[in-house]
Design a protein around this motif. Structure first.
Motif, short mmCIF file in Angstrom:
data_model
loop_
_atom_site.label_atom_id
_atom_site.label_comp_id
_atom_site.label_asym_id
_atom_site.label_seq_id
_atom_site.Cartn_x
_atom_site.Cartn_y
_atom_site.Cartn_z
N MET A 1 0.84 -1.19 0.00
CA MET A 1 0.00 0.00 0.00
C MET A 1 0.87 1.24 0.00
O MET A 1 1.84 1.32 0.72
N ASP A 2 0.47 2.20 -0.74
CA ASP A 2 1.24 3.44 -0.88
C ASP A 2 0.53 4.57 -0.16
O ASP A 2 -0.68 4.68 -0.22
N ARG A 3 1.30 5.36 0.51
CA ARG A 3 0.79 6.58 1.12
C ARG A 3 1.65 7.72 0.63
O ARG A 3 2.59 8.10 1.30
N ALA A 4 1.33 8.24 -0.54
CA ALA A 4 2.10 9.35 -1.10
C ALA A 4 1.54 10.65 -0.55
O ALA A 4 0.34 10.83 -0.47
N VAL A 5 2.43 11.51 -0.17
CA VAL A 5 2.04 12.83 0.31
C VAL A 5 2.99 13.84 -0.32
O VAL A 5 4.19 13.64 -0.32
N ILE A 6 2.41 14.91 -0.87
CA ILE A 6 3.26 15.98 -1.36
C ILE A 6 3.12 17.16 -0.41
O ILE A 6 2.06 17.40 0.15
N VAL A 7 4.21 17.85 -0.22
CA VAL A 7 4.22 19.05 0.61
C VAL A 7 4.43 20.23 -0.32
O VAL A 7 5.44 20.31 -1.01
N LEU A 8 3.44 21.12 -0.35
CA LEU A 8 3.48 22.26 -1.26
C LEU A 8 3.68 23.55 -0.49
O LEU A 8 3.11 23.73 0.60
N ASP A 9 4.47 24.44 -1.03
CA ASP A 9 4.61 25.79 -0.49
C ASP A 9 3.46 26.62 -1.04
O ASP A 9 3.24 26.66 -2.25
N LEU A 10 2.74 27.29 -0.13
CA LEU A 10 1.56 28.05 -0.51
C LEU A 10 1.67 29.49 -0.04
O LEU A 10 2.44 29.79 0.88
N ALA A 27 -5.46 17.02 -5.96
CA ALA A 27 -6.20 17.17 -4.70
C ALA A 27 -6.09 18.60 -4.20
O ALA A 27 -7.07 19.17 -3.73
N PHE A 28 -4.89 19.18 -4.29
CA PHE A 28 -4.72 20.58 -3.90
C PHE A 28 -5.63 21.47 -4.74
O PHE A 28 -6.35 22.32 -4.22
N ALA A 29 -5.60 21.29 -6.07
CA ALA A 29 -6.37 22.14 -6.97
C ALA A 29 -7.87 22.03 -6.68
O ALA A 29 -8.58 23.05 -6.63
N GLU A 30 -8.36 20.82 -6.45
CA GLU A 30 -9.78 20.62 -6.16
C GLU A 30 -10.17 21.27 -4.83
O GLU A 30 -11.19 21.97 -4.75
N GLN A 31 -9.36 21.06 -3.79
CA GLN A 31 -9.67 21.64 -2.48
C GLN A 31 -9.60 23.16 -2.53
O GLN A 31 -10.43 23.85 -1.92
N ASN A 32 -8.62 23.68 -3.24
CA ASN A 32 -8.46 25.12 -3.33
C ASN A 32 -9.65 25.75 -4.09
O ASN A 32 -10.19 26.77 -3.66
N ALA A 33 -10.05 25.13 -5.20
CA ALA A 33 -11.17 25.64 -5.98
C ALA A 33 -12.48 25.60 -5.18
O ALA A 33 -13.35 26.46 -5.34
N SER A 43 -6.89 33.63 7.33
CA SER A 43 -8.07 32.88 6.89
C SER A 43 -8.56 33.22 5.48
O SER A 43 -9.66 32.86 5.10
N VAL A 44 -7.76 33.93 4.70
CA VAL A 44 -8.15 34.29 3.33
C VAL A 44 -7.97 33.07 2.42
O VAL A 44 -7.05 32.28 2.59
N HIS A 45 -8.88 32.93 1.46
CA HIS A 45 -8.74 31.92 0.42
C HIS A 45 -9.30 32.49 -0.86
O HIS A 45 -10.02 33.48 -0.82
N PRO A 46 -8.99 31.98 -2.01
CA PRO A 46 -8.09 30.87 -2.26
C PRO A 46 -6.63 31.26 -2.09
O PRO A 46 -6.30 32.44 -1.98
N VAL A 47 -5.78 30.26 -2.08
CA VAL A 47 -4.34 30.47 -1.97
C VAL A 47 -3.70 30.06 -3.28
O VAL A 47 -4.35 29.46 -4.13
N ARG A 48 -2.42 30.37 -3.42
CA ARG A 48 -1.72 29.95 -4.64
C ARG A 48 -0.53 29.09 -4.27
O ARG A 48 0.06 29.25 -3.20
N ARG A 49 -0.21 28.22 -5.18
CA ARG A 49 0.95 27.33 -5.01
C ARG A 49 2.19 28.08 -5.46
O ARG A 49 2.23 28.65 -6.55
N LEU A 50 3.22 28.06 -4.62
CA LEU A 50 4.49 28.69 -4.98
C LEU A 50 5.38 27.67 -5.68
O LEU A 50 5.31 26.47 -5.40
N PRO A 51 6.24 28.12 -6.57
CA PRO A 51 7.18 27.19 -7.20
C PRO A 51 8.11 26.60 -6.14
O PRO A 51 8.66 27.32 -5.32
N SER A 52 8.22 25.30 -6.14
CA SER A 52 9.10 24.63 -5.18
C SER A 52 9.31 23.19 -5.62
O SER A 52 8.58 22.67 -6.45
N ALA A 53 10.30 22.60 -4.99
CA ALA A 53 10.50 21.17 -5.18
C ALA A 53 9.61 20.49 -4.16
O ALA A 53 9.84 20.57 -2.97
#
Length: 146
Positions: A1-10, A27-33, A43-53
């Motif tokens: 079983m795989d548990r992949a998690v990505i960590v994004l800078d926002l 998943a990020f895009a759907e939740q953000n939208a 507490s402001v939304h939506p947020v944006r994804r920053l370029p990162s590894a």
């Protein structure tokens, strides 16, 4: 079983930066939208994804799955986290009211690099985070819980 998690800078529209953990970029895009992600500072939304590894943790498969039977329960994980944070506090130097100034001196290389703890207001902690200095609140020691 795989548990992949990505960590994004926002980042929120107010410029507050933070990170979020997601099953996938989709998943990020759907939740953000859907307005499900908001800034932890204002507490402001939506947020944006920053370029990162993005940091990715992978098991043996390719799907994200729910916790397997026998995985720790959330309450158990919280207990482990509290104990870890209490251990960090026990092995750090208490600089009291001088905390904010001391962590800035450490960050600037003007003081010895070492774990410290002390007192800061919520506003001071947010300011330190905005300056790129990682701080977090620590729970009281068990003996202080009365």
């Amino acid at each position: 079983m795989d548990r992949a998690v990505i960590v994004l800078d926002l980042e929120c529209p107010q410029g507050h930066r933070f990170e979020g953990w997601f099953a996938s970029p989709e998943a990020f895009a759907e939740q953000n939208a859907a307005g499900q992600i908001s800034c932890p500072v204002c507490s402001v939304h939506p947020v944006r994804r920053l370029p990162s590894a993005a940091h990715v943790g992978r098991g043996s498969g390719s799907e994200v799955s729910p916790p397997a039977h026998g995985d720790p329960e959330p309450a158990q994980l919280l207990g482990q986290l509290l104990e870890t944070l209490r251990n960090v506090a026990a092995h750090s130097e208490d600089v009291g009211d001088g905390f904010v100034a001391e962590v800035r001196r450490i960050q600037a290389g003007e003081a010895e690099q070492r774990p410290v703890r002390g007192i800061a207001t919520a506003h001071e902690a947010i300011t330190l985070l905005e300056e790129g200095i990682n701080v977090l609140p620590l729970p009281p020691a068990k003996e202080d819980l009365h």
